[in-house]
Scaffold this motif. Structure first.
Motif, mmCIF file in Angstrom:
data_model
loop_
_atom_site.group_PDB
_atom_site.id
_atom_site.type_symbol
_atom_site.label_atom_id
_atom_site.label_comp_id
_atom_site.label_asym_id
_atom_site.label_seq_id
_atom_site.Cartn_x
_atom_site.Cartn_y
_atom_site.Cartn_z
ATOM 1 N N HIS A 1 -9.820 -2.082 20.373
ATOM 2 C CA HIS A 1 -9.942 -1.391 21.658
ATOM 3 C C HIS A 1 -9.037 -0.157 21.664
ATOM 4 O O HIS A 1 -7.892 -0.225 21.239
ATOM 5 C CB HIS A 1 -9.550 -2.336 22.803
ATOM 6 C CG HIS A 1 -9.617 -1.722 24.164
ATOM 7 N ND1 HIS A 1 -10.804 -1.384 24.761
ATOM 8 C CD2 HIS A 1 -8.634 -1.368 25.027
ATOM 9 C CE1 HIS A 1 -10.549 -0.860 25.953
ATOM 10 N NE2 HIS A 1 -9.240 -0.831 26.136
ATOM 11 N N GLU A 2 -9.555 0.994 22.127
ATOM 12 C CA GLU A 2 -8.767 2.209 22.249
ATOM 13 C C GLU A 2 -8.379 2.403 23.704
ATOM 14 O O GLU A 2 -9.198 2.181 24.600
ATOM 15 C CB GLU A 2 -9.551 3.415 21.741
ATOM 16 C CG GLU A 2 -9.768 3.372 20.243
ATOM 17 C CD GLU A 2 -10.462 4.612 19.694
ATOM 18 O OE1 GLU A 2 -10.584 5.621 20.427
ATOM 19 O OE2 GLU A 2 -10.873 4.569 18.528
ATOM 20 N N PHE A 3 -7.132 2.839 23.929
ATOM 21 C CA PHE A 3 -6.639 2.981 25.294
ATOM 22 C C PHE A 3 -5.543 4.026 25.375
ATOM 23 O O PHE A 3 -4.904 4.365 24.387
ATOM 24 C CB PHE A 3 -6.121 1.627 25.816
ATOM 25 C CG PHE A 3 -5.003 1.037 25.004
ATOM 26 C CD1 PHE A 3 -3.679 1.203 25.391
ATOM 27 C CD2 PHE A 3 -5.263 0.310 23.840
ATOM 28 C CE1 PHE A 3 -2.643 0.659 24.650
ATOM 29 C CE2 PHE A 3 -4.234 -0.237 23.088
ATOM 30 C CZ PHE A 3 -2.916 -0.061 23.505
ATOM 31 N N THR A 4 -5.345 4.552 26.581
ATOM 32 C CA THR A 4 -4.259 5.483 26.856
ATOM 33 C C THR A 4 -3.000 4.681 27.148
ATOM 34 O O THR A 4 -3.026 3.756 27.954
ATOM 35 C CB THR A 4 -4.604 6.382 28.060
ATOM 36 O OG1 THR A 4 -5.789 7.119 27.743
ATOM 37 C CG2 THR A 4 -3.476 7.349 28.369
ATOM 38 N N VAL A 5 -1.928 5.030 26.474
ATOM 39 C CA VAL A 5 -0.649 4.352 26.651
ATOM 40 C C VAL A 5 0.028 4.942 27.882
ATOM 41 O O VAL A 5 0.208 6.151 27.983
ATOM 42 C CB VAL A 5 0.243 4.518 25.404
ATOM 43 C CG1 VAL A 5 1.610 3.912 25.637
ATOM 44 C CG2 VAL A 5 -0.426 3.910 24.185
ATOM 45 N N ARG A 6 0.393 4.108 28.796
ATOM 46 C CA ARG A 6 1.067 4.546 30.029
ATOM 47 C C ARG A 6 2.505 4.025 30.017
ATOM 48 O O ARG A 6 2.748 2.857 29.752
ATOM 49 C CB ARG A 6 0.348 3.978 31.254
ATOM 50 C CG ARG A 6 -1.121 4.312 31.297
ATOM 51 C CD ARG A 6 -1.443 5.290 32.403
ATOM 52 N NE ARG A 6 -2.873 5.494 32.502
ATOM 53 C CZ ARG A 6 -3.470 6.616 32.130
ATOM 54 N NH1 ARG A 6 -2.764 7.596 31.651
ATOM 55 N NH2 ARG A 6 -4.770 6.743 32.241
ATOM 56 N N GLY A 7 3.432 4.911 30.277
ATOM 57 C CA GLY A 7 4.831 4.515 30.379
ATOM 58 C C GLY A 7 5.392 3.884 29.123
ATOM 59 O O GLY A 7 6.262 3.021 29.197
ATOM 60 N N MET A 8 4.874 4.298 27.962
ATOM 61 C CA MET A 8 5.338 3.774 26.675
ATOM 62 C C MET A 8 5.215 2.250 26.588
ATOM 63 O O MET A 8 6.020 1.575 25.950
ATOM 64 C CB MET A 8 6.779 4.224 26.375
ATOM 65 C CG MET A 8 6.927 5.709 26.304
ATOM 66 S SD MET A 8 5.825 6.421 25.061
ATOM 67 C CE MET A 8 5.609 8.062 25.706
ATOM 68 N N PHE A 9 4.184 1.727 27.224
ATOM 69 C CA PHE A 9 3.898 0.291 27.203
ATOM 70 C C PHE A 9 2.792 0.069 26.176
ATOM 71 O O PHE A 9 1.613 0.196 26.475
ATOM 72 C CB PHE A 9 3.466 -0.156 28.606
ATOM 73 C CG PHE A 9 3.444 -1.638 28.794
ATOM 74 C CD1 PHE A 9 4.593 -2.406 28.664
ATOM 75 C CD2 PHE A 9 2.257 -2.276 29.121
ATOM 76 C CE1 PHE A 9 4.565 -3.773 28.848
ATOM 77 C CE2 PHE A 9 2.220 -3.649 29.295
ATOM 78 C CZ PHE A 9 3.377 -4.386 29.165
ATOM 79 N N PHE A 10 3.173 -0.270 24.943
ATOM 80 C CA PHE A 10 2.250 -0.380 23.824
ATOM 81 C C PHE A 10 1.670 -1.784 23.727
ATOM 82 O O PHE A 10 1.955 -2.540 22.797
ATOM 83 C CB PHE A 10 2.957 0.007 22.522
ATOM 84 C CG PHE A 10 3.359 1.449 22.483
ATOM 85 C CD1 PHE A 10 2.507 2.400 21.955
ATOM 86 C CD2 PHE A 10 4.580 1.866 22.992
ATOM 87 C CE1 PHE A 10 2.863 3.740 21.925
ATOM 88 C CE2 PHE A 10 4.952 3.195 22.968
ATOM 89 C CZ PHE A 10 4.089 4.142 22.433
ATOM 90 N N LEU A 11 0.837 -2.129 24.689
ATOM 91 C CA LEU A 11 0.209 -3.445 24.756
ATOM 92 C C LEU A 11 -1.275 -3.238 25.025
ATOM 93 O O LEU A 11 -1.637 -2.535 25.965
ATOM 94 C CB LEU A 11 0.830 -4.275 25.879
ATOM 95 C CG LEU A 11 0.258 -5.674 26.109
ATOM 96 C CD1 LEU A 11 0.627 -6.599 24.953
ATOM 97 C CD2 LEU A 11 0.794 -6.242 27.422
#
Length: 113
Positions: free
Chosen positions: A78-88
């Motif tokens: 799954h590809e996603f935008t990382v928000r707030g440096m939350f790499f989950l």
């Protein structure tokens, strides 16, 4: 201020590029800067002004486009935008992700005369 060293690399590319053409002066420099470079636009502007002094880039406009951080889950892909440096991974909650965007510092274009 690491923006000075980043801009030094940008100017190496600019000089290499313009040496292959007959150019009177550079009017605009467009950069794409990933959020993970931690480069501040104001500091990049100051570094640009310092490097461009007494060159054909002096007086040129610097345009900086910020590039968000995107990641791909190594498990579910799954590809996603990382928000707030939350790499989950928001899809499967896996923490094993690879960065696919956001680390770049690219000279996108030069507008010249």
């Amino acid at each position: 201020m690491h923006e000075m060293s980043l801009m030094g690399g940008v100017f190496e590319v600019i000089e290499q590029t313009i040496s292959q053409h007959t150019i009177k002066r550079v009017l605009q420099v467009k950069l794409k800067v990933g959020e993970l470079t931690n480069a501040e636009p104001d500091a990049l502007q100051m570094a640009f002004e310092a490097y461009s002094k007494d060159t054909i880039c002096e007086g040129a406009e610097l345009s900086v486009e910020r590039v968000s951080v995107r990641a791909r889950c190594r498990d579910c892909r799954h590809e996603f935008t990382v928000r707030g440096m939350f790499f989950l991974c928001p899809n499967c909650q896996n923490t094993s992700v690879e960065i696919i965007q956001g680390e770049e510092l690219l000279l996108e274009s030069l507008e010249v005369e």
